[in-house]
Design an enzyme around this catalytic site. Structure first.
Site, short mmCIF file in Angstrom:
data_model
loop_
_atom_site.label_atom_id
_atom_site.label_comp_id
_atom_site.label_asym_id
_atom_site.label_seq_id
_atom_site.Cartn_x
_atom_site.Cartn_y
_atom_site.Cartn_z
N ASP A 1 34.27 -4.05 14.60
CA ASP A 1 34.71 -3.95 16.00
C ASP A 1 33.55 -3.72 16.96
OD1 ASP A 1 34.30 -1.37 15.17
OD2 ASP A 1 36.28 -0.61 15.76
N ARG A 2 32.40 -3.32 16.45
CA ARG A 2 31.26 -3.09 17.35
C ARG A 2 30.34 -4.30 17.40
NH1 ARG A 2 29.12 3.05 16.99
NH2 ARG A 2 31.14 4.05 17.02
N ASP B 1 29.40 -3.88 12.98
CA ASP B 1 29.42 -2.65 12.19
C ASP B 1 30.31 -2.78 10.95
OD1 ASP B 1 31.82 -2.73 13.53
OD2 ASP B 1 31.96 -0.55 13.67
N LYS C 1 38.43 -3.08 20.00
CA LYS C 1 37.21 -3.76 20.39
C LYS C 1 36.88 -4.78 19.32
CE LYS C 1 34.31 0.09 18.81
NZ LYS C 1 35.19 1.25 18.62
N ASP D 1 33.40 -2.11 10.18
CA ASP D 1 34.73 -2.71 10.27
C ASP D 1 34.84 -3.82 11.30
OD1 ASP D 1 34.39 -0.80 12.28
OD2 ASP D 1 36.54 -0.45 12.47
N SER E 1 34.26 2.99 9.97
CA SER E 1 33.49 2.25 10.97
C SER E 1 32.01 2.12 10.62
CB SER E 1 33.68 2.93 12.33
OG SER E 1 33.12 2.15 13.32
N HIS E 2 31.16 2.69 11.47
CA HIS E 2 29.71 2.53 11.33
C HIS E 2 29.12 3.58 10.40
CE1 HIS E 2 31.02 5.21 14.41
NE2 HIS E 2 29.92 5.90 14.25
C1 G16 Z 1 35.22 4.89 17.80
C2 G16 Z 1 36.16 4.67 18.94
C3 G16 Z 1 35.40 4.34 20.19
C4 G16 Z 1 34.36 5.40 20.47
C5 G16 Z 1 33.46 5.58 19.26
C6 G16 Z 1 32.51 6.74 19.41
O1 G16 Z 1 34.59 3.69 17.49
O2 G16 Z 1 37.08 3.65 18.68
O3 G16 Z 1 36.29 4.23 21.23
O4 G16 Z 1 33.60 5.06 21.58
O5 G16 Z 1 34.25 5.86 18.14
O6 G16 Z 1 33.23 7.91 19.55
P1 G16 Z 1 32.55 9.31 19.52
O7 G16 Z 1 31.57 9.31 20.65
O8 G16 Z 1 33.67 10.28 19.71
O9 G16 Z 1 31.83 9.45 18.20
P2 G16 Z 1 34.45 3.22 15.99
O10 G16 Z 1 33.67 1.94 16.06
O11 G16 Z 1 33.73 4.34 15.29
O12 G16 Z 1 35.85 3.04 15.50
#
Ligand code: G16
Length: 545
Positions: free
Chosen positions: A283-284, A279, A378, A281, A114-115
């Site tokens: 989704d953000r 981000d 997302k 991937d 992800s990010h």
């Molecule tokens: C993932 C999850 C999200 C979550 C985020 C942050 O996003 O899919 O639902 O809100 O992590 O999670 P945490 O607060 O546990 O770090 P992504 O974009 O990283 O796949």
């Protein structure tokens, strides 16, 4: 007949998926059989099915291509025969979710952290999505983890390395591998939801100017195609559009800290009408207008309040949901529209059942995630197009739209403070320390704030009745303000403490305050409760959003 080899291996103890799949340093994934163990654990945990098709793709970060070759060999050895793979091994997370649904595959493997930053010394990740296109729910991820702890061997086929770069079908014995354009199906889906004619009119004529920062990650090709090629935004509207294995050395994280240049631009006279970033991937999303940053919590509320303006949602929405730490802004919209509103734990997987049962149409999280029933992830570009559609339809600036929304509903002033890479023991002690205070906090007053409730969030899924406990500590006050504490489930170094602070302001003359000032007392109170600064010696959060 293709030879299937059985390979002896040793279990690793640390393959517990977090908030969104297994995320570790690349070096961890490069340990002997590490990825193979986890992939075999996934396949061995799935129920038998006649569906032998998988979608595979990732955000293009370092190790993406190697991982796909390893996965293919193990998948074939485990009986999978058909694969849909994005060209170059690339697929955004929402696009992968869409492909799983559209082509009715058993599921998919999405490769991303992800990010988090990418590169040989940075992060990698893998997650399994089920046939509804959404991240595997906890009963799956628990099973993967349980299997990974006792694995002794895995299967791998003598499949040659596959050419990932040429679009078309490759047939090897009974194995069919389709390399597809990663953007085509997704672009078509977006066209079916949004008013592309109107968008093209306002964007190509320059009436609505925009800047999209792809942060050298996966949305580059998607945003270039949709915003520039299809909707006519001038070249240069999409920046950092080439996906790089290390994201150019940056955190591909669309927030005020990591997309700072874009955010800064929006507060200068040269600002376009609209700006956004996505981000690693895809989704953000982060939404900005000239002179304004829209918090993800407000963005969800505004999207819900204006959904009737967007063709794909004009016939009405069934309900909304937000993760627990997301501000209560969308609750106010739901109350006014007399719609059900659900509060789920952090993690997109918790929206899946609600979406499948049509209890909700829209959902979102404070962590820069917004989405709908069009996929089960997302979706960053979807949110961007939603905003553009609202702006085009209302002929208003982002600032006007936000201000009018606050006038109507009041403002939920909101901020999140992250303390990253805290020593795990200290972080766990902080959470215990907070837990120990819960029983006595109720009815206590701190300055103007009186505690209404103090508890640890536990969620019972309204569809399958599964219970997810210990999902964050909530301290709520009589005036509706809240302080929430959680440990992140996506970090790869030590622990990250997230502190979420919000306060409701009905008085429109106080809406344009800086959140850090407006929330100062609550922020001090949060320190009083958790003692993060005292216990770590830090003087400020790593990231404030
Ligand atoms: C993932 C999850 C999200 C979550 C985020 C942050 O996003 O899919 O639902 O809100 O992590 O999670 P945490 O607060 O546990 O770090 P992504 O974009 O990283 O796949």
């Amino acid at each position: 007949m293709m030879q299937i080899n059985t390979i002896q291996t040793q279990a690793y103890a640390d393959q517990k998926p977090g908030t969104s799949g297994l995320r570790k340093k690349v070096k961890a994934f490069q340990q002997a059989h590490y990825l193979a163990n986890f992939v075999q654990s996934i396949f061995s945990s799935l129920d038998a099915s006649d569906n032998k098709t998988l979608v595979i793709g990732g955000d293009g970060r370092y190790f993406n291509r190697d991982a796909i070759q390893i996965i293919l060999k193990i998948a074939v050895a485990n009986g999978f025969t058909d694969f849909i793979i994005g060209q170059g091994g690339l697929l955004s997370t929402p696009a992968a979710s869409h492909l799983i649904r559209k082509y009715k595959t058993l599921g998919g493997l999405i490769l991303s952290a992800s990010h988090n930053p990418g590169g040989p010394d940075e992060d990698f990740g893998i997650k399994y999505n089920i046939s509804n296109g959404g991240p595997a729910p906890e009963q799956y991820t628990d099973a993967f983890f349980a299997y990974s702890k006792t694995i002794t061997e895995y299967k791998s086929a003598d499949l040659p390395d596959i050419d990932l770069d040429n679009i078309g079908e490759q047939q090897i014995e009974n194995i069919n591998i389709r390399i597809i354009d990663p953007v085509d199906d997704y672009a078509e889906l977006m066209r079916s939801l949004f008013d592309f004619n109107l968008l093209k009119q306002v964007i190509s004529s320059g009436k609505l100017t925009l800047r999209f920062d792809a942060m050298h990650a996966i949305t580059g090709p998607y945003a270039t195609r949709i915003l520039q090629d299809i909707l006519g935004a001038p070249a240069g509207s999409v920046i950092n559009e080439i996906p790089l294995e290390d994201f150019g050395g940056h955190h591909p994280d669309p927030n005020l800290a990591h997309a700072k240049e874009l955010a800064d631009l929006m507060f200068t006279p040269d600002a376009p009408d609209f700006a956004a970033a996505s981000d690693g991937d895809g989704d953000r999303n982060m939404i900005l207008g000239s002179n304004i940053f829209v918090t993800p919590s407000d963005s969800l509320a505004i999207i819900a309040a204006n959904a009737h303006l967007v063709p794909g949602y004009a016939s009405g929405i069934s309900g909304v949901a937000r993760s627990m730490p997301t501000s209560q802004a969308v609750d106010r919209v739901a109350a006014k529209m007399q719609l059900p509103c659900f509060e789920t734990p952090t993690g997109w997987k918790f929206f899946g059942n609600l979406l499948d049962a049509d209890k909700i149409t829209l959902c979102g999280e404070e962590s820069f995630g917004t989405g709908s029933n069009h996929v089960r992830e997302k979706d960053g570009l979807w949110a961007v197009l939603f905003w553009l559609n609202i702006i085009a339809k209302k002929s208003q600036s982002v600032q006007q739209i936000v201000n009018e929304h606050w006038q109507e509903y009041g403002r939920d002033i909101y901020s999140r403070h992250d303390y990253e890479a805290v020593e795990s023991d200290i972080a766990n002690d902080i959470m215990d320390h907070l837990r120990n205070q819960l029983a006595t906090l109720k009815a206590q007053s701190f300055g103007v704030y009186t505690v209404k409730y103090a508890d640890e969030f536990s969620y019972t899924d309204p569809v399958d009745h599964s219970v997810s406990a210990q999902q964050g500590i909530r301290i709520g006050f009589e005036d509706g303000s809240r302080i929430i504490f959680r440990l992140s489930g996506t970090g790869t170094v030590g622990a990250t403490l997230r502190i979420y602070v919000e306060k409701y302001e009905a008085d429109a003359s106080k809406h344009n305050q800086d959140p850090q000032n407006a929330l100062a007392e609550l922020i001090d109170l949060a320190e009083q409760f958790c003692e993060i600064k005292k216990r770590t010696g830090r003087i400020e959060p790593t990231v404030i959003t």
